[in-house]
Design a protein around this motif. Structure first.
Motif, PDB file in Angstrom:
ATOM      1  N   GLY A 161      -2.579  66.116 163.482  1.00  0.00           N
ATOM      2  CA  GLY A 161      -2.293  66.852 162.248  1.00  0.00           C
ATOM      3  C   GLY A 161      -2.219  65.852 161.106  1.00  0.00           C
ATOM      4  O   GLY A 161      -2.032  64.645 161.343  1.00  0.00           O
ATOM      5  N   SER A 162      -2.371  66.320 159.871  1.00  0.00           N
ATOM      6  CA  SER A 162      -2.240  65.366 158.757  1.00  0.00           C
ATOM      7  C   SER A 162      -0.779  64.950 158.603  1.00  0.00           C
ATOM      8  O   SER A 162      -0.468  63.917 158.016  1.00  0.00           O
ATOM      9  CB  SER A 162      -2.821  65.924 157.461  1.00  0.00           C
ATOM     10  OG  SER A 162      -2.271  67.162 157.142  1.00  0.00           O
ATOM     11  N   ASN A 163       0.122  65.742 159.181  1.00  0.00           N
ATOM     12  CA  ASN A 163       1.533  65.348 159.250  1.00  0.00           C
ATOM     13  C   ASN A 163       1.683  63.953 159.856  1.00  0.00           C
ATOM     14  O   ASN A 163       2.487  63.136 159.390  1.00  0.00           O
ATOM     15  CB  ASN A 163       2.240  66.371 160.148  1.00  0.00           C
ATOM     16  CG  ASN A 163       3.709  66.439 159.882  1.00  0.00           C
ATOM     17  OD1 ASN A 163       4.379  65.417 159.828  1.00  0.00           O
ATOM     18  ND2 ASN A 163       4.227  67.618 159.711  1.00  0.00           N
ATOM     19  N   PHE A 199       5.921  69.513 149.087  1.00  0.00           N
ATOM     20  CA  PHE A 199       5.893  69.704 150.540  1.00  0.00           C
ATOM     21  C   PHE A 199       7.027  68.892 151.187  1.00  0.00           C
ATOM     22  O   PHE A 199       7.164  67.689 150.945  1.00  0.00           O
ATOM     23  CB  PHE A 199       4.526  69.256 151.052  1.00  0.00           C
ATOM     24  CG  PHE A 199       4.264  69.521 152.511  1.00  0.00           C
ATOM     25  CD1 PHE A 199       4.581  70.745 153.088  1.00  0.00           C
ATOM     26  CD2 PHE A 199       3.678  68.540 153.303  1.00  0.00           C
ATOM     27  CE1 PHE A 199       4.316  70.987 154.421  1.00  0.00           C
ATOM     28  CE2 PHE A 199       3.403  68.770 154.640  1.00  0.00           C
ATOM     29  CZ  PHE A 199       3.722  69.989 155.202  1.00  0.00           C
ATOM     30  N   ASN A 207       2.217  72.920 148.495  1.00  0.00           N
ATOM     31  CA  ASN A 207       2.859  73.924 149.323  1.00  0.00           C
ATOM     32  C   ASN A 207       4.365  73.660 149.214  1.00  0.00           C
ATOM     33  O   ASN A 207       4.768  72.527 149.446  1.00  0.00           O
ATOM     34  CB  ASN A 207       2.360  73.733 150.768  1.00  0.00           C
ATOM     35  CG  ASN A 207       3.175  74.487 151.783  1.00  0.00           C
ATOM     36  OD1 ASN A 207       3.929  75.387 151.443  1.00  0.00           O
ATOM     37  ND2 ASN A 207       3.029  74.106 153.047  1.00  0.00           N
ATOM     38  N   ASP A 247      -2.821  64.703 149.053  1.00  0.00           N
ATOM     39  CA  ASP A 247      -2.787  65.591 150.219  1.00  0.00           C
ATOM     40  C   ASP A 247      -3.563  66.866 149.885  1.00  0.00           C
ATOM     41  O   ASP A 247      -3.111  67.698 149.101  1.00  0.00           O
ATOM     42  CB  ASP A 247      -1.312  65.891 150.539  1.00  0.00           C
ATOM     43  CG  ASP A 247      -1.126  66.791 151.749  1.00  0.00           C
ATOM     44  OD1 ASP A 247      -2.113  67.381 152.236  1.00  0.00           O
ATOM     45  OD2 ASP A 247       0.028  66.916 152.196  1.00  0.00           O
ATOM     46  N   ALA A 305      -4.585  69.453 151.941  1.00  0.00           N
ATOM     47  CA  ALA A 305      -4.564  70.318 153.128  1.00  0.00           C
ATOM     48  C   ALA A 305      -5.273  71.655 152.886  1.00  0.00           C
ATOM     49  O   ALA A 305      -5.798  72.266 153.814  1.00  0.00           O
ATOM     50  CB  ALA A 305      -3.117  70.568 153.565  1.00  0.00           C
ATOM     51  N   TYR A 306      -5.284  72.094 151.629  1.00  0.00           N
ATOM     52  CA  TYR A 306      -5.872  73.403 151.299  1.00  0.00           C
ATOM     53  C   TYR A 306      -7.195  73.256 150.556  1.00  0.00           C
ATOM     54  O   TYR A 306      -7.602  74.158 149.815  1.00  0.00           O
ATOM     55  CB  TYR A 306      -4.871  74.228 150.469  1.00  0.00           C
ATOM     56  CG  TYR A 306      -3.594  74.459 151.226  1.00  0.00           C
ATOM     57  CD1 TYR A 306      -3.478  75.508 152.129  1.00  0.00           C
ATOM     58  CD2 TYR A 306      -2.509  73.588 151.093  1.00  0.00           C
ATOM     59  CE1 TYR A 306      -2.322  75.695 152.865  1.00  0.00           C
ATOM     60  CE2 TYR A 306      -1.357  73.755 151.824  1.00  0.00           C
ATOM     61  CZ  TYR A 306      -1.267  74.816 152.713  1.00  0.00           C
ATOM     62  OH  TYR A 306      -0.130  74.991 153.448  1.00  0.00           O
ATOM     63  N   THR A 340      -7.007  68.286 156.641  1.00  0.00           N
ATOM     64  CA  THR A 340      -6.549  68.769 157.946  1.00  0.00           C
ATOM     65  C   THR A 340      -7.482  69.850 158.482  1.00  0.00           C
ATOM     66  O   THR A 340      -8.170  70.533 157.709  1.00  0.00           O
ATOM     67  CB  THR A 340      -5.114  69.330 157.846  1.00  0.00           C
ATOM     68  OG1 THR A 340      -4.715  69.795 159.140  1.00  0.00           O
ATOM     69  CG2 THR A 340      -5.018  70.499 156.862  1.00  0.00           C
ATOM     70  N   SER A 363      -6.022  72.179 160.240  1.00  0.00           N
ATOM     71  CA  SER A 363      -5.038  73.231 160.539  1.00  0.00           C
ATOM     72  C   SER A 363      -5.189  74.473 159.667  1.00  0.00           C
ATOM     73  O   SER A 363      -4.779  75.556 160.067  1.00  0.00           O
ATOM     74  CB  SER A 363      -3.620  72.698 160.328  1.00  0.00           C
ATOM     75  OG  SER A 363      -3.328  71.663 161.202  1.00  0.00           O
ATOM     76  N   LYS A 364      -5.718  74.333 158.476  1.00  0.00           N
ATOM     77  CA  LYS A 364      -5.673  75.442 157.530  1.00  0.00           C
ATOM     78  C   LYS A 364      -6.991  76.211 157.542  1.00  0.00           C
ATOM     79  O   LYS A 364      -7.155  77.087 158.376  1.00  0.00           O
ATOM     80  CB  LYS A 364      -5.274  74.913 156.148  1.00  0.00           C
ATOM     81  CG  LYS A 364      -3.933  74.137 156.161  1.00  0.00           C
ATOM     82  CD  LYS A 364      -2.716  75.030 156.318  1.00  0.00           C
ATOM     83  CE  LYS A 364      -1.460  74.336 156.816  1.00  0.00           C
ATOM     84  NZ  LYS A 364      -0.872  73.325 155.973  1.00  0.00           N
ATOM     85  N   ARG A 389      -3.623  70.409 166.551  1.00  0.00           N
ATOM     86  CA  ARG A 389      -3.082  69.274 165.796  1.00  0.00           C
ATOM     87  C   ARG A 389      -4.135  68.198 165.536  1.00  0.00           C
ATOM     88  O   ARG A 389      -4.282  67.245 166.299  1.00  0.00           O
ATOM     89  CB  ARG A 389      -1.868  68.634 166.510  1.00  0.00           C
ATOM     90  CG  ARG A 389      -0.805  69.584 167.050  1.00  0.00           C
ATOM     91  CD  ARG A 389      -0.204  70.458 165.980  1.00  0.00           C
ATOM     92  NE  ARG A 389       0.371  69.682 164.902  1.00  0.00           N
ATOM     93  CZ  ARG A 389       0.057  69.859 163.614  1.00  0.00           C
ATOM     94  NH1 ARG A 389      -0.812  70.795 163.240  1.00  0.00           N
ATOM     95  NH2 ARG A 389       0.617  69.135 162.694  1.00  0.00           N
TER      96      ARG A 389
HETATM   97  C1  LIG Z   1       0.063  72.404 156.278  1.00  0.00           C
HETATM   98  C2  LIG Z   1       0.174  71.183 155.409  1.00  0.00           C
HETATM   99  C3  LIG Z   1      -0.101  69.894 155.874  1.00  0.00           C
HETATM  100  C4  LIG Z   1      -0.460  69.494 157.236  1.00  0.00           C
HETATM  101  O1  LIG Z   1      -0.460  70.164 158.286  1.00  0.00           O
HETATM  102  P1  LIG Z   1      -1.000  69.575 159.656  1.00  0.00           P
HETATM  103  O2  LIG Z   1      -1.032  70.785 160.495  1.00  0.00           O
HETATM  104  O3  LIG Z   1      -0.024  68.544 160.112  1.00  0.00           O
HETATM  105  O4  LIG Z   1      -2.343  68.978 159.388  1.00  0.00           O
HETATM  106  C5  LIG Z   1      -0.049  68.841 155.009  1.00  0.00           C
HETATM  107  N1  LIG Z   1       0.279  69.011 153.737  1.00  0.00           N
HETATM  108  C6  LIG Z   1       0.553  70.207 153.244  1.00  0.00           C
HETATM  109  C7  LIG Z   1       0.863  70.320 151.807  1.00  0.00           C
HETATM  110  C8  LIG Z   1       0.524  71.336 154.067  1.00  0.00           C
HETATM  111  O5  LIG Z   1       0.847  72.530 153.575  1.00  0.00           O
END
Ligand SMILES: *Cc1c(COP(=O)(O)O)cnc(C)c1O
Length: 382
Positions: A101-103, A127, A180, A207, A209-210, A237, A239-240, A248
């Protein structure tokens, strides 16, 4: 047993002070948990910005095929996926860092660039993971005030305020674009200006992510800024929009030296086999991403048409979610839960009047609108 000053009794008190002071991240309520509480499976979750279309069929096929290989360790270098990402973005594979995940990238950045005497800058309402990864290292989070009420991008990142918050101790700056849970974004001109003025002594983390959803508004493409700014890290990421949240996988694109540093703190096998092959297949399926983008555009129109009539104020959004001012976020959240609809309260973000609602399928949105209407009405009667 004697307890050191500032420590609580018990083994938890032995943890680093920076960790004891952390408040854990609050996840969206899992469907299974509400299903057990209500005794029904008829639940709609619009709380974690997931994509209800699911991933590309090609990604599912690739992951299913990979299940027979799970007795092996994954390729710790993620060679194939890195090559595919490098080609996709027109960068060198040495610029790519893969994460769980980017987390995971956020954690790696904090581990690689922060020490207890350093600081990191992020915005009010940003975030929540930024504050967590920074504080876990013992570094100081310097929070820049967001745009105030009355500003066209109210609650959004004020990049001038963020620049002003940078001092000699600052090593990282986090910009969520869009952010976010606010949905707010910064324009290409604002981000360029920020990068031009930010000292070369700080790593700027953009970041995105979106990213795929944000194309509908005037949001920049961070990849185009990398060439001019060796201190920039762009995070993306799967994930979105790619709908692979469950496996992940995310990534950073940066100067190769930064990627090298992240690689030194990375766990050798941080991205699993289904994630590696699923992401590679998803990347190649732009049609599936277009479907997701279209679903969100249609769903946003549906939600933006219905919610103001309920007395709900919506903030502008570049993501697949809306921030909605419902008066009392926690109360509306709880009332909607009882109707089987999970949204996200955001009091922890300093937004007690609001809930964050993910855009779902038209049926899910309809159910959400119905339950929100009921929740708002019972609110008026109480
Ligand atoms: C959802 C989100 C991420 C990362 O999510 P991962 O599932 O870990 O890739 C990163 N930054 C923001 C702002 C997000 O909303």
């Amino acid at each position: 047993m004697t307890v050191a000053r500032g420590h609580t009794a018990g083994p938890g008190g032995l943890a680093a002070a920076s960790v004891r002071q952390l408040a854990p991240y609050v996840i969206g309520k899992p469907i299974g948990e509400l299903a057990r509480e209500l005794g029904t499976d008829d639940i709609v979750k619009l709380a974690s910005n997931e994509n209800p279309l699911g991933p590309s069929p090609l990604a599912i096929a690739a992951m299913q095929k990979a299940l027979t290989e799970l007795w092996l360790y994954p390729d710790g270098n993620g060679h194939e996926l890195k090559q595919a990402l490098a080609l996709h973005h027109g960068v060198d594979a040495a610029q790519v860092t893969l994460g769980n995940g980017s987390n995971d990238l956020l954690v790696l950045l904090a581990e690689a660039f922060l020490t207890a005497d350093a600081s990191a800058v992020y915005s009010q309402h940003a975030f929540a993971i930024y504050g967590l990864v920074v504080q876990a290292t013992g570094a100081k989070g310097r929070i820049a005030p967001a745009y105030p009420a009355g500003h066209a991008m109210q609650l959004g990142h004020d990049l001038d305020a963020m620049l002003a918050a940078i001092d000699d101790s600052t090593r990282l700056v986090f910009i969520a674009n869009p952010n976010n849970p606010t949905g707010t974004w910064n324009t290409p001109g604002q981000v360029r200006e920020f990068l031009r003025r930010a000292p070369s002594s700080v790593i700027v983390v953009l970041d995105e992510a979106y990213f795929e959803y944000s194309r509908r508004v005037d949001c920049p493409d961070g990849m185009q800024l990398l060439r001019d700014h060796p201190n920039l890290v762009v995070l993306r990421t799967f994930s979105k929009a790619h709908a692979l949240a469950g496996v992940r996988v995310g990534y950073g694109i940066s100067h190769p030296q930064v990627a090298d540093m992240l690689n030194r703190v990375r766990q050798p096998f941080n991205v699993n086999i289904p994630a590696l092959v699923g992401a590679e297949a998803a990347l190649a399926d732009s049609t599936q991403v277009q479907r997701a983008v279209q679903l969100v555009e249609d769903g946003l129109r549906q939600v933006q048409a219905a919610l103001p009539a309920l007395g709900v104020k919506l903030f502008p959004t570049a993501g697949n979610f809306v921030l909605a001012d419902v008066g009392d976020g926690q109360r509306i959240y709880e009332r909607m839960l009882r109707l089987g609809v999970i949204v996200r309260p955001v009091t922890g973000y300093g937004l007690p009047r609001c809930v964050r609602i993910t855009i779902g399928t038209s049926e899910q949105n309809e159910r959400m609108i119905k339950s929100l209407r009921a929740a708002m009405q019972s609110d008026g009667n109480s």
